[in-house]
Design an enzyme around this catalytic site. Structure first.
Site, PDB file in Angstrom:
ATOM      1  N   THR A 244       0.809  -1.221   0.000  1.00 43.05           N
ATOM      2  CA  THR A 244       0.000   0.000   0.000  1.00 43.05           C
ATOM      3  C   THR A 244       0.840   1.270   0.000  1.00 43.05           C
ATOM      4  O   THR A 244       0.372   2.318  -0.412  1.00 43.05           O
ATOM      5  CB  THR A 244      -0.921   0.026   1.233  1.00 43.05           C
ATOM      6  OG1 THR A 244      -0.133  -0.299   2.387  1.00 43.05           O
ATOM      7  CG2 THR A 244      -2.048  -0.984   1.097  1.00 43.05           C
ATOM      8  N   GLU A 245       2.071   1.173   0.501  1.00 44.25           N
ATOM      9  CA  GLU A 245       2.920   2.355   0.560  1.00 44.25           C
ATOM     10  C   GLU A 245       4.375   1.950   0.395  1.00 44.25           C
ATOM     11  O   GLU A 245       4.854   1.058   1.096  1.00 44.25           O
ATOM     12  CB  GLU A 245       2.795   3.056   1.927  1.00 44.25           C
ATOM     13  CG  GLU A 245       1.443   3.630   2.194  1.00 44.25           C
ATOM     14  CD  GLU A 245       1.378   4.308   3.565  1.00 44.25           C
ATOM     15  OE1 GLU A 245       2.435   4.517   4.200  1.00 44.25           O
ATOM     16  OE2 GLU A 245       0.268   4.614   3.996  1.00 44.25           O
ATOM     17  N   ASN A 246       5.054   2.615  -0.534  1.00 40.58           N
ATOM     18  CA  ASN A 246       6.496   2.428  -0.667  1.00 40.58           C
ATOM     19  C   ASN A 246       7.025   3.585  -1.491  1.00 40.58           C
ATOM     20  O   ASN A 246       6.568   3.824  -2.603  1.00 40.58           O
ATOM     21  CB  ASN A 246       6.804   1.086  -1.356  1.00 40.58           C
ATOM     22  CG  ASN A 246       8.290   0.861  -1.584  1.00 40.58           C
ATOM     23  OD1 ASN A 246       8.748   0.727  -2.710  1.00 40.58           O
ATOM     24  ND2 ASN A 246       9.056   0.838  -0.520  1.00 40.58           N
TER      25      ASN A 246
END
Ligand SMILES: *[C@@H]1O[C@H](CO)[C@@H](O)[C@H](O)[C@H]1NC(C)=O
Length: 474
Positions: free
Chosen positions: A316-318
Site C-alpha cells: 500500500t505504501e512504498n
C-alpha cells in the site's frame, strides 16, 4: 484533474482514505450525517471508476473526529469501537456498490505509538507505559468488528474484501552469529508488525511481546501486564479477520540487543530491550529516518509469508521523500529507490510471496504529519505557494509509467533508456519551474509596490498643493 494524472500514469488502482469527520462531523452516526461529504466521495469514487481506476479505500487514516478525542480520549476509550463500526457500516452502505477493496486502518502502529505514547504525532498524547498498548488493543478490536459487520451484512451482496494495512520497517540482526542479536531483531519486527498482524492472523499478541512486557510490568503486580489480554472468545473473534494484508514499507534498521533496566521509565521502546542502528553507507535521499535498503523489503515480505500463512498482500505504501529545499524535478534518487524496491518485491514474488498489488507513495507532494509540506514524497511536485497549487511532473513520473507499462523490468538496456529519457524531460520542466518564482515575485511587487507608490504620489501632491495654496494666500 488529479484523476487525469492517474490515468496518464496508467495505474490500475488508487488508494484514498475517507475522512471520518467529513462524513460524521461529531464522529457519531446517530448525531449528524454530512450528506455533502458522502456526495464528495461518491463523485470521487465514480470518477475513478469511469477512468478504469480501481479505488482502494481506507476508512481510518489518522483523522479521528476531534470531538471524540477531546470528550472521550479517543482510542484510549473502548467506546471508539462501536463509533467506528457505525461509521464503517455507513461507508459500506453508501459506497460498497462501487468499492470492493476496503482497508479499515492504515498504519495503526503510528496511531498507537506516536499518537498515544510518545506524542510525536496527533493527537499528541504522552501516555508512556500503557497508552500505546491500550490504543492498539481497541484498534484491533475495532478492525475485527468492522470485518465481521461486512461479513454479516454486506459481503454476499457487495462481494468485496476487507483488510488492514500495516506499516513496518525490517529489522536485521547486527551480528548474525549472536543469538541475542537474532532475538533482538525478531523482537523489533514482532513489536512493529506482529503487534497487529499476529492477533489478526494467529489470534493473539506475539509470544515475545507478552513475555517482554509481562516481565517488565513489575509495578502492576505479579501476573499483571501493561499489555492487555484477549479473552478466548475475543481471540477466535479476531483471528482470520483480514481478507488481505496491506503492507507499507520504507526502510530497514540493524538491531542489536540492549538491556534496559526495569527502573527506567517503562515504555514501548524500553520494553523491547534493543537498539536500532543504521549503516552510514546506506543512501538517505530524503527524510532523516528513511534509508534506502531494498533487500530489507524482500525479507519483510518473506517474513509475512512464513509467519501469517502466505496471505494475499497488497503493497500500500512504498516510496521516498527528498531533502532538496528548492524545487527539484530531476529526482534520480526516487527512480533508483523505486527500481530497487520494486525489483526486490519481484524477487519476493519469485520466492512465493503472494503479492498482488503495488502502490507507490505518493502521487502528489502532500502534508506529512508534523513535517507539514516540507517532506515531499510526490511523483508530482506541488507548488504550495501558488494559489492554484499547480502540479509539475518529476522525472519519476515518466520512469514509473514505464515500469507500469512493462509490468517490471524487461532488460537492463531498456531500463537505462527509460532513466535517460526521464532525466531529459525533467530538465526542461525544471527551467519552467525555475522561472515561476519570478512571476510570484511580480505579483508581490504589484501588491505592495504599486499601492506604496500611489500613496506617496498623493502625499507629494498634497504637500505641493498646500505649498501652492500658502504661496497664493501670501
Ligand atoms: C468513554 O466514552 C463514553 C461515551 O461513549 C463516556 O461516557 C465515557 O465517560 C468515556 N470514558 C472516558 C474515560 O473518557
Amino acid at each position: 484533474e488529479d484523476i487525469q494524472l492517474l490515468k496518464e500514469l496508467k495505474v490500475n488502482h488508487y488508494l484514498l482514505s475517507i475522512s471520518w469527520p467529513r462524513i460524521l462531523p461529531t464522529g457519531i452516526k446517530t448525531e449528524q450525517v454530512n450528506e455533502k461529504g458522502i456526495e464528495f466521495y461518491n463523485n470521487t469514487i465514480n470518477s475513478l471508476l469511469e477512468n478504469k481506476i480501481i479505488p482502494i479505500v481506507i476508512l481510518y487514516y489518522w483523522d479521528l473526529p476531534q470531538v471524540l478525542q477531546e470528550k472521550y480520549s479517543g482510542w484510549q476509550n473502548i467506546s471508539m469501537i462501536n463509533y467506528f463500526n457505525d461509521y464503517a457500516d455507513l461507508c459500506f452502505e453508501n459506497f460498497g456498490d462501487s468499492v470492493k477493496h476496503w482497508i479499515t486502518f492504515s498504519n495503526p502502529w503510528a496511531v498507537a505509538e506516536e499518537g498515544y505514547e510518545t506524542g510525536k504525532h496527533a493527537p499528541g498524547m504522552r501516555l508512556s507505559a500503557s497508552g500505546a498498548y491500550k490504543a492498539a488493543h481497541h484498534i484491533i478490536k475495532a478492525h475485527a468488528k468492522v470485518w465481521h459487520s461486512y461479513n454479516k451484512r454486506w459481503r454476499r451482496k457487495q462481494q468485496g474484501m476487507v483488510g488492514i494495512s500495516l506499516t513496518s520497517a525490517w529489522g536485521e540482526p547486527v551480528d548474525l552469529s549472536n543469538p541475542k542479536d537474532i532475538e533482538a531483531a525478531e523482537t523489533y519486527v514482532q513489536f512493529y508488525l506482529g503487534w497487529f498482524a499476529n492477533p489478526i492472523f494467529s489470534g493473539d499478541y506475539p509470544e515475545i511481546m507478552k513475555n517482554y512486557i509481562g516481565r517488565k510490568s513489575t509495578q502492576q503486580g505479579p501476573g499483571m501486564s501493561r499489555l492487555p489480554t484477549f479473552s478466548a472468545q475475543e481471540k477466535s473473534y479476531i483471528k482470520g479477520t483480514s481478507d488481505f494484508l496491506g503492507i507499507g514499507h520504507f526502510t530497514t534498521r540493524y538491531i542489536t540487543h540492549k538491556n534496559y533496566p526495569s527502573l527506567q521509565g517503562a515504555s514501548y521502546h524500553t520494553d523491547r530491550d534493543l537498539a536500532e542502528l543504521v549503516d552510514p553507507k546506506w543512501p538517505d535521499p530524503g527524510s532523516k529516518w528513511l534509508y534506502s535498503v531494498p533487500w530489507g523489503f524482500r525479507r519483510l515480505l518473506n517474513f509475512v509469508k512464513t509467519q501469517y500463512g502466505n496471505p494475499l498482500i497488497y503493497v500500500t505504501e512504498n516510496g521516498v521523500s527528498e531533502k532538496a529545499q528548492c524545487p527539484q524535478l530531476c529526482d534520480e534518487w526516487r527512480m533508483e529507490y523505486l527500481k530497487d524496491y520494486i525489483n526486490e518485491m519481484l524477487k519476493a514474488i519469485n520466492d512465493g510471496v503472494n503479492v498482488r498489488g503495488y502502490t507507490a507513495w505518493s502521487l502528489l507532494d502532500k502534508f506529512e504529519w508534523k513535517e507539514g509540506y516540507s517532506a515531499r514524497f510526490g511523483l508530482y511536485y506541488v507548488d504550495f505557494n501558488n494559489e492554484n497549487k499547480l502540479r509539475y511532473p518529476k522525472a519519476s513520473v515518466q520512469y514509473y509509467k514505464k515500469i507500469i507499462g512493462a509490468n517490471g523490468f524487461p532488460n537492463a538496456r531498456e531500463v537505462h533508456s527509460w532513466y535517460q529519457k526521464a532525466t531529459e524531460t525533467c530538465s526542461t520542466t525544471n527551467r519552467l519551474l525555475a522561472a515561476e518564482p519570478l512571476t510570484t515575485h511580480m505579483e508581490m511587487v504589484t501588491e505592495i509596490v504599486v499601492p506604496t507608490v500611489f500613496t506617496l504620489c498623493i502625499l507629494i501632491s498634497a504637500v505641493l498643493l498646500m505649498f501652492l495654496l500658502r504661496k497664493h494666500s501670501l
